[in-house]
Design a protein around this motif. Structure first.
Motif, PDB file in Angstrom:
ATOM      1  N   ALA A   2      22.120  21.811  -1.261  1.00  0.00           N
ATOM      2  CA  ALA A   2      20.899  21.757  -2.031  1.00  0.00           C
ATOM      3  C   ALA A   2      20.460  20.264  -1.702  1.00  0.00           C
ATOM      4  CB  ALA A   2      21.251  21.914  -3.499  1.00  0.00           C
ATOM      5  N   THR A   3      18.902  20.221  -1.987  1.00  0.00           N
ATOM      6  CA  THR A   3      18.432  18.858  -1.850  1.00  0.00           C
ATOM      7  C   THR A   3      18.630  18.275  -3.140  1.00  0.00           C
ATOM      8  OG1 THR A   3      16.259  19.680  -2.422  1.00  0.00           O
ATOM      9  CG2 THR A   3      17.123  19.829  -0.078  1.00  0.00           C
ATOM     10  N   LYS A   4      18.371  16.828  -3.181  1.00  0.00           N
ATOM     11  CA  LYS A   4      18.181  16.341  -4.594  1.00  0.00           C
ATOM     12  C   LYS A   4      17.102  16.543  -5.380  1.00  0.00           C
ATOM     13  CE  LYS A   4      20.164  11.917  -2.603  1.00  0.00           C
ATOM     14  NZ  LYS A   4      19.831  10.422  -2.594  1.00  0.00           N
ATOM     15  N   PRO A   5      17.390  16.569  -6.639  1.00  0.00           N
ATOM     16  CA  PRO A   5      16.227  16.901  -7.685  1.00  0.00           C
ATOM     17  C   PRO A   5      15.315  16.178  -7.644  1.00  0.00           C
ATOM     18  CG  PRO A   5      18.514  16.283  -8.679  1.00  0.00           C
ATOM     19  CD  PRO A   5      18.737  16.290  -7.256  1.00  0.00           C
ATOM     20  N   MET A   6      14.123  16.624  -8.170  1.00  0.00           N
ATOM     21  CA  MET A   6      12.986  15.745  -8.247  1.00  0.00           C
ATOM     22  C   MET A   6      12.979  14.599  -9.230  1.00  0.00           C
ATOM     23  SD  MET A   6       9.068  17.032  -8.591  1.00  0.00           S
ATOM     24  CE  MET A   6       8.610  17.810  -7.175  1.00  0.00           C
ATOM     25  N   THR A   7      12.747  13.360  -9.072  1.00  0.00           N
ATOM     26  CA  THR A   7      12.943  12.439  -9.823  1.00  0.00           C
ATOM     27  C   THR A   7      11.610  12.550 -10.704  1.00  0.00           C
ATOM     28  OG1 THR A   7      11.692  10.843  -8.535  1.00  0.00           O
ATOM     29  CG2 THR A   7      14.209  10.933  -8.565  1.00  0.00           C
ATOM     30  N   LYS A   8      11.560  11.809 -11.911  1.00  0.00           N
ATOM     31  CA  LYS A   8      10.490  11.636 -13.021  1.00  0.00           C
ATOM     32  C   LYS A   8       9.209  11.121 -12.167  1.00  0.00           C
ATOM     33  CE  LYS A   8       8.875  10.062 -17.279  1.00  0.00           C
ATOM     34  NZ  LYS A   8       9.161   9.215 -18.573  1.00  0.00           N
ATOM     35  N   THR A   9       9.476  10.152 -11.414  1.00  0.00           N
ATOM     36  CA  THR A   9       8.347   9.607 -10.661  1.00  0.00           C
ATOM     37  C   THR A   9       7.691  10.650  -9.717  1.00  0.00           C
ATOM     38  OG1 THR A   9       9.505   7.285 -10.909  1.00  0.00           O
ATOM     39  CG2 THR A   9       7.514   7.700  -9.284  1.00  0.00           C
ATOM     40  N   LEU A  11       7.877  13.709 -10.071  1.00  0.00           N
ATOM     41  CA  LEU A  11       7.147  14.877 -10.632  1.00  0.00           C
ATOM     42  C   LEU A  11       5.880  14.217 -11.350  1.00  0.00           C
ATOM     43  CD1 LEU A  11       7.537  17.516 -11.916  1.00  0.00           C
ATOM     44  CD2 LEU A  11       8.704  16.544 -13.954  1.00  0.00           C
ATOM     45  N   VAL A  12       5.791  13.068 -11.676  1.00  0.00           N
ATOM     46  CA  VAL A  12       4.424  12.484 -12.360  1.00  0.00           C
ATOM     47  C   VAL A  12       3.575  12.354 -11.155  1.00  0.00           C
ATOM     48  CG1 VAL A  12       3.301  10.514 -13.145  1.00  0.00           C
ATOM     49  CG2 VAL A  12       5.617  11.417 -14.319  1.00  0.00           C
ATOM     50  N   ALA A  13       3.794  11.852  -9.835  1.00  0.00           N
ATOM     51  CA  ALA A  13       2.970  11.879  -8.931  1.00  0.00           C
ATOM     52  C   ALA A  13       2.308  13.372  -8.442  1.00  0.00           C
ATOM     53  CB  ALA A  13       3.654  11.182  -7.616  1.00  0.00           C
ATOM     54  N   ALA A  14       3.320  14.415  -8.338  1.00  0.00           N
ATOM     55  CA  ALA A  14       2.869  15.549  -8.033  1.00  0.00           C
ATOM     56  C   ALA A  14       1.931  16.117  -8.965  1.00  0.00           C
ATOM     57  CB  ALA A  14       4.040  16.552  -7.813  1.00  0.00           C
ATOM     58  N   LEU A  15       2.316  16.015 -10.257  1.00  0.00           N
ATOM     59  CA  LEU A  15       1.569  16.570 -11.620  1.00  0.00           C
ATOM     60  C   LEU A  15      -0.029  15.765 -11.367  1.00  0.00           C
ATOM     61  CD1 LEU A  15       1.408  18.260 -13.911  1.00  0.00           C
ATOM     62  CD2 LEU A  15       2.538  16.326 -15.242  1.00  0.00           C
ATOM     63  N   ALA A  16       0.098  14.521 -10.925  1.00  0.00           N
ATOM     64  CA  ALA A  16      -1.357  13.940 -10.903  1.00  0.00           C
ATOM     65  C   ALA A  16      -2.201  14.480 -10.010  1.00  0.00           C
ATOM     66  CB  ALA A  16      -1.117  12.533 -10.744  1.00  0.00           C
ATOM     67  N   GLU A  17      -1.439  14.834  -8.757  1.00  0.00           N
ATOM     68  CA  GLU A  17      -2.329  15.315  -7.661  1.00  0.00           C
ATOM     69  C   GLU A  17      -2.642  16.707  -7.925  1.00  0.00           C
ATOM     70  OE1 GLU A  17      -1.158  16.814  -3.142  1.00  0.00           O
ATOM     71  OE2 GLU A  17      -0.168  14.919  -4.027  1.00  0.00           O
ATOM     72  N   GLN A  18      -1.741  17.500  -8.580  1.00  0.00           N
ATOM     73  CA  GLN A  18      -2.270  18.989  -8.919  1.00  0.00           C
ATOM     74  C   GLN A  18      -3.322  18.816 -10.112  1.00  0.00           C
ATOM     75  OE1 GLN A  18      -0.322  21.617  -7.498  1.00  0.00           O
ATOM     76  NE2 GLN A  18      -1.404  22.967  -8.590  1.00  0.00           N
ATOM     77  N   MET A  19      -3.440  17.862 -11.123  1.00  0.00           N
ATOM     78  CA  MET A  19      -4.142  17.753 -11.924  1.00  0.00           C
ATOM     79  C   MET A  19      -5.552  17.125 -11.596  1.00  0.00           C
ATOM     80  SD  MET A  19      -2.026  16.511 -15.119  1.00  0.00           S
ATOM     81  CE  MET A  19      -3.258  16.015 -16.237  1.00  0.00           C
ATOM     82  N   GLY A  20      -5.677  16.625 -10.430  1.00  0.00           N
ATOM     83  CA  GLY A  20      -6.686  15.673  -9.964  1.00  0.00           C
ATOM     84  C   GLY A  20      -6.907  14.617 -10.633  1.00  0.00           C
ATOM     85  N   SER A  21      -6.031  13.891 -11.060  1.00  0.00           N
ATOM     86  CA  SER A  21      -5.916  12.765 -12.165  1.00  0.00           C
ATOM     87  C   SER A  21      -5.077  11.619 -11.710  1.00  0.00           C
ATOM     88  CB  SER A  21      -5.770  13.339 -13.626  1.00  0.00           C
ATOM     89  OG  SER A  21      -4.791  12.485 -14.071  1.00  0.00           O
ATOM     90  N   ASP A  22      -5.185  10.781 -12.545  1.00  0.00           N
ATOM     91  CA  ASP A  22      -4.417   9.484 -12.091  1.00  0.00           C
ATOM     92  C   ASP A  22      -2.714   9.612 -12.837  1.00  0.00           C
ATOM     93  OD1 ASP A  22      -4.925   9.089 -14.700  1.00  0.00           O
ATOM     94  OD2 ASP A  22      -5.468   6.942 -14.685  1.00  0.00           O
ATOM     95  N   LYS A  23      -1.995   8.685 -12.191  1.00  0.00           N
ATOM     96  CA  LYS A  23      -0.716   8.916 -12.802  1.00  0.00           C
ATOM     97  C   LYS A  23      -0.287   8.574 -13.902  1.00  0.00           C
ATOM     98  CE  LYS A  23       1.461   7.950  -7.862  1.00  0.00           C
ATOM     99  NZ  LYS A  23       2.164   7.204  -7.225  1.00  0.00           N
ATOM    100  N   LYS A  24      -1.024   7.778 -14.503  1.00  0.00           N
ATOM    101  CA  LYS A  24      -1.094   7.378 -15.935  1.00  0.00           C
ATOM    102  C   LYS A  24      -1.199   8.592 -16.806  1.00  0.00           C
ATOM    103  CE  LYS A  24      -2.219   3.724 -19.369  1.00  0.00           C
ATOM    104  NZ  LYS A  24      -3.050   2.600 -19.716  1.00  0.00           N
ATOM    105  N   GLY A  27       1.659  11.187 -16.273  1.00  0.00           N
ATOM    106  CA  GLY A  27       2.801  10.844 -17.129  1.00  0.00           C
ATOM    107  C   GLY A  27       2.724  10.824 -18.523  1.00  0.00           C
ATOM    108  N   ALA A  28       1.526  10.594 -19.169  1.00  0.00           N
ATOM    109  CA  ALA A  28       1.350  10.854 -20.645  1.00  0.00           C
ATOM    110  C   ALA A  28       1.500  12.226 -20.978  1.00  0.00           C
ATOM    111  CB  ALA A  28      -0.026  10.232 -20.825  1.00  0.00           C
ATOM    112  N   ALA A  29       0.723  13.169 -20.166  1.00  0.00           N
ATOM    113  CA  ALA A  29       0.916  14.509 -20.487  1.00  0.00           C
ATOM    114  C   ALA A  29       2.324  15.101 -20.247  1.00  0.00           C
ATOM    115  CB  ALA A  29      -0.006  15.372 -19.416  1.00  0.00           C
ATOM    116  N   LEU A  30       3.069  14.505 -19.305  1.00  0.00           N
ATOM    117  CA  LEU A  30       4.430  15.065 -19.174  1.00  0.00           C
ATOM    118  C   LEU A  30       5.339  14.376 -20.272  1.00  0.00           C
ATOM    119  CD1 LEU A  30       6.816  16.253 -17.272  1.00  0.00           C
ATOM    120  CD2 LEU A  30       7.233  14.100 -16.325  1.00  0.00           C
ATOM    121  N   GLU A  31       5.287  13.234 -20.727  1.00  0.00           N
ATOM    122  CA  GLU A  31       5.742  12.721 -21.917  1.00  0.00           C
ATOM    123  C   GLU A  31       5.486  13.504 -23.152  1.00  0.00           C
ATOM    124  OE1 GLU A  31       8.090  10.461 -22.407  1.00  0.00           O
ATOM    125  OE2 GLU A  31       8.226  10.299 -20.430  1.00  0.00           O
ATOM    126  N   ALA A  32       4.247  13.965 -23.261  1.00  0.00           N
ATOM    127  CA  ALA A  32       3.613  14.563 -24.698  1.00  0.00           C
ATOM    128  C   ALA A  32       4.412  16.217 -24.540  1.00  0.00           C
ATOM    129  CB  ALA A  32       2.401  14.864 -24.425  1.00  0.00           C
TER     130      ALA A  32
END
Length: 96
Positions: A2-9, A11-24, A27-32
């Motif tokens: 198995a490969t290493k699990p995705m880190t929070k950083t 995950l936030v970068a991939a989420l920002a890219e998927q959403m077409g938004s910034d990392k901040k 990150g706030a969406a993930l925390e919520a």
């Protein structure tokens, strides 16, 4: 292997890219989302993440357990445990 699990950083970068938004914002969406899941499950509820699974809290009764080092048996008090049931869609996507 198995490969290493995705880190929070990551995950936030991939989420920002998927959403077409910034990392901040991502990150706030993930925390919520994490805060909402924590509050709901802590209160005894359950949260269903469509396509991923269901996160819930289950109570375990008082039981006898054994210390593997000494073999001593003792009574463990009732407690709660967080469980997750994986959605069929996710299982099917992993198994092809």
């Amino acid at each position: 292997m198995a490969t290493k699990p995705m880190t929070k950083t990551q995950l936030v970068a991939a989420l920002a890219e998927q959403m077409g938004s910034d990392k901040k914002s991502a990150g706030a969406a993930l925390e919520a989302v994490c805060d909402l899941i924590t509050k709901e499950v802590s209160a005894g509820g359950a949260v269903t993440l469509p396509g991923v699974g269901k996160i819930y809290c289950r109570e375990r009764p008082e039981r006898m357990v054994r210390n593997p080092a000494t073999g001593e048996q003792f009574k463990k008090d009732a407690d709660k445990v967080v469980k997750m049931t994986i959605a069929k869609a996710l299982k099917d996507s992993v198994n092809g």
